[in-house]
Design a protein around this motif. Structure first.
Motif, PDB file in Angstrom:
ATOM      1  N   LYS A  35       0.824  -1.202   0.000  1.00 54.25           N
ATOM      2  CA  LYS A  35       0.000   0.000   0.000  1.00 54.25           C
ATOM      3  C   LYS A  35       0.863   1.259   0.000  1.00 54.25           C
ATOM      4  N   GLN A  36       1.959   1.224   0.795  1.00 53.58           N
ATOM      5  CA  GLN A  36       2.851   2.384   0.870  1.00 53.58           C
ATOM      6  C   GLN A  36       3.542   2.622  -0.471  1.00 53.58           C
ATOM      7  N   LYS A  37       3.883   1.535  -1.140  1.00 53.90           N
ATOM      8  CA  LYS A  37       4.536   1.670  -2.447  1.00 53.90           C
ATOM      9  C   LYS A  37       3.566   2.286  -3.465  1.00 53.90           C
ATOM     10  N   ASP A  38       2.300   1.862  -3.412  1.00 53.52           N
ATOM     11  CA  ASP A  38       1.309   2.431  -4.326  1.00 53.52           C
ATOM     12  C   ASP A  38       1.125   3.925  -4.077  1.00 53.52           C
ATOM     13  N   LEU A  39       1.095   4.301  -2.823  1.00 53.79           N
ATOM     14  CA  LEU A  39       0.945   5.720  -2.492  1.00 53.79           C
ATOM     15  C   LEU A  39       2.119   6.536  -3.021  1.00 53.79           C
ATOM     16  N   LEU A  40       3.328   5.968  -2.919  1.00 56.07           N
ATOM     17  CA  LEU A  40       4.505   6.673  -3.413  1.00 56.07           C
ATOM     18  C   LEU A  40       4.469   6.802  -4.938  1.00 56.07           C
ATOM     19  N   ARG A  41       3.983   5.745  -5.598  1.00 54.65           N
ATOM     20  CA  ARG A  41       3.889   5.812  -7.061  1.00 54.65           C
ATOM     21  C   ARG A  41       2.874   6.882  -7.483  1.00 54.65           C
ATOM     22  N   GLN A  42       1.737   6.944  -6.765  1.00 54.58           N
ATOM     23  CA  GLN A  42       0.736   7.960  -7.070  1.00 54.58           C
ATOM     24  C   GLN A  42       1.320   9.366  -6.879  1.00 54.58           C
ATOM     25  N   LEU A  43       2.116   9.528  -5.801  1.00 55.94           N
ATOM     26  CA  LEU A  43       2.760  10.823  -5.556  1.00 55.94           C
ATOM     27  C   LEU A  43       3.753  11.155  -6.659  1.00 55.94           C
ATOM     28  N   ASP A  44       4.515  10.147  -7.072  1.00 51.81           N
ATOM     29  CA  ASP A  44       5.494  10.387  -8.131  1.00 51.81           C
ATOM     30  C   ASP A  44       4.815  10.761  -9.448  1.00 51.81           C
ATOM     31  N   ASP A  45       3.683  10.079  -9.747  1.00 50.18           N
ATOM     32  CA  ASP A  45       2.961  10.398 -10.985  1.00 50.18           C
ATOM     33  C   ASP A  45       2.449  11.830 -10.974  1.00 50.18           C
ATOM     34  N   SER A  46       2.040  12.281  -9.796  1.00 51.12           N
ATOM     35  CA  SER A  46       1.506  13.648  -9.707  1.00 51.12           C
ATOM     36  C   SER A  46       2.597  14.699  -9.834  1.00 51.12           C
ATOM     37  N   LEU A  47       3.842  14.281  -9.570  1.00 54.03           N
ATOM     38  CA  LEU A  47       4.952  15.236  -9.642  1.00 54.03           C
ATOM     39  C   LEU A  47       5.598  15.283 -11.020  1.00 54.03           C
ATOM     40  N   GLN A  48       5.349  14.257 -11.830  1.00 57.00           N
ATOM     41  CA  GLN A  48       5.987  14.190 -13.141  1.00 57.00           C
ATOM     42  C   GLN A  48       5.465  15.295 -14.055  1.00 57.00           C
ATOM     43  N   GLY A  49       6.374  15.748 -14.931  1.00 58.62           N
ATOM     44  CA  GLY A  49       6.012  16.733 -15.933  1.00 58.62           C
ATOM     45  C   GLY A  49       5.987  18.155 -15.437  1.00 58.62           C
ATOM     46  N   ASN A  50       6.324  18.351 -14.183  1.00 64.23           N
ATOM     47  CA  ASN A  50       6.340  19.713 -13.649  1.00 64.23           C
ATOM     48  C   ASN A  50       7.687  19.937 -12.962  1.00 64.23           C
TER      49      ASN A  50
END
Length: 373
Positions: free
Chosen positions: A338-353
């Motif tokens: 679950k923690q890994k999924d949360l980190l991936r979601q955070l990383d996706d939101s940070l990409q491209g900016n």
């Protein structure tokens, strides 16, 4: 037959210094010495005249009397002139060249006194003791003066006897041909005395080896390599000589948290990437207790925070140093799914900016520029 003027005999003026008189005598002695002129009675006579002149002119009192009254003002019995029973060529030549070979005139009888050796003791201290100062008791192996014989080396009730080989001078003169050499007496080893009945405790050494307990006051602020001198706490001197000194060398042990650089202290503080991003407060240890460190948002690894006055006060004076805390962003480990999924979601939101990762964005731009040039 009338005597020649002493100044004329040595070839010096009446206002000649003692050094000039001695130099002239040395030159005359070399020229007219019987070893160089074995069959010349005239050379031997001139040698005796030079000796008599030097004995008068090298003595300030006799020289003053001679200057005032001439030969009549000088007692011939003290001069040892040509008629005074013959010259001891060994003693005369030894006086001239004694300073060349380290002998000196007369040898100065009696025991030679030697200062005791200095000692060094390595003292390990913790950083806390080095910064605050402390008092430490140490045990030092050293030589101390024997109390049974009071340092004489002879059994109680007896005394060392004068060495018969050197007559108490500690040195003997060896003459071979033209030269006279002075060396340490082989019987008494230069002490000038011989112990016939040695002390039972020190076996004639005058010193005994023992463990000595000393209290060392360490001032606040000492650092690696600093030395504390304890006067007269070294080895006992020989033949009643003064003792040496004890030098306590400071060695500060490594600390688990702090590293010292002169008056400043350094430490590393691990923080989570959430604290680094959002900011927060941390309890940081100091040598005086805990203090609160405020971490501002968006702090990067390696950022230094200075806490003034939380370092070390130098032992030689000066302002108190600072505590410098370097924050290290710690990467989380042993994450759940679950923690890994949360980190991936955070990383996706940070990409491209690029504004969320300024260093990463600027690094990528630099790489692209490098390959396109």
């Amino acid at each position: 037959m009338s005597k020649r003027d002493y100044y004329e005999t040595l070839g010096v003026s009446k206002n000649a210094s003692d050094a000039e008189v001695k130099k002239a005598y040395r030159r005359a002695a070399q020229k007219h010495h019987p070893d160089r002129n074995p069959d010349s009675a005239e050379a031997e006579e001139k040698f005796k005249e030079a000796k008599e002149a030097y004995e008068i002119l090298s003595d300030a009192q006799k020289r003053a009397a001679y200057d005032q009254f001439g030969h009549a003002g000088v007692d011939p019995g003290m001069g040892g002139g040509p008629g005074g029973g013959g010259a001891n060529f060994s003693d005369i030549f030894g006086d001239v060249f004694g300073d060349i070979f380290g002998g000196g005139r007369g040898g100065g009888g009696g025991q030679r006194v030697y200062r005791g050796a200095d000692l060094r003791y390595n003292l390990e201290l913790s950083l806390e003791d080095a910064v605050r100062g402390t008092t430490v008791k140490i045990r030092v192996p050293t030589y101390t003066s024997c109390k049974t014989c009071d340092g004489s080396g002879a059994k109680k009730g007896t005394k060392p006897s004068t060495c018969t080989t050197c007559g108490g001078h500690g040195q003997v003169r060896m003459q071979q041909g033209f030269f006279s050499v002075q060396q340490t007496c082989p019987r008494c080893n230069g002490t000038g005395s011989v112990i016939g009945d040695p002390c039972d405790d020190c076996h004639g050494q005058g010193r005994i080896k023992e463990q000595k307990t000393l209290s060392v006051k360490v001032p606040a602020g000492v650092d690696n390599g600093d030395r504390i001198r304890l006067a007269n706490e070294g080895e006992a001197g020989e033949n009643g000589g003064p003792p040496g000194d004890l030098y306590v060398q400071i060695q500060v042990k490594e600390h688990a948290i702090f590293k010292r650089d002169d008056a400043n202290l350094y430490c590393e503080v691990p923080i989570s990437f959430v604290t680094a991003a959002l900011g927060g407060e941390l309890d940081v240890p100091t040598l005086d207790g805990r203090v609160v460190l405020k971490v501002p948002p968006e702090s990067q690894t390696g950022k230094l925070f200075r806490m003034r006055g939380k370092g070390v006060k130098p032992v030689r004076g000066g302002a108190v140093g600072d505590l410098l805390c370097r924050v290290i962003v710690e990467t989380p480990v042993k994450l759940s799914g679950k923690q890994k999924d949360l980190l991936r979601q955070l990383d996706d939101s940070l990409q491209g900016n690029g504004k969320h990762s300024p260093q990463h964005h600027s690094w990528l731009d630099g790489v692209k520029k490098f390959f396109t040039e």
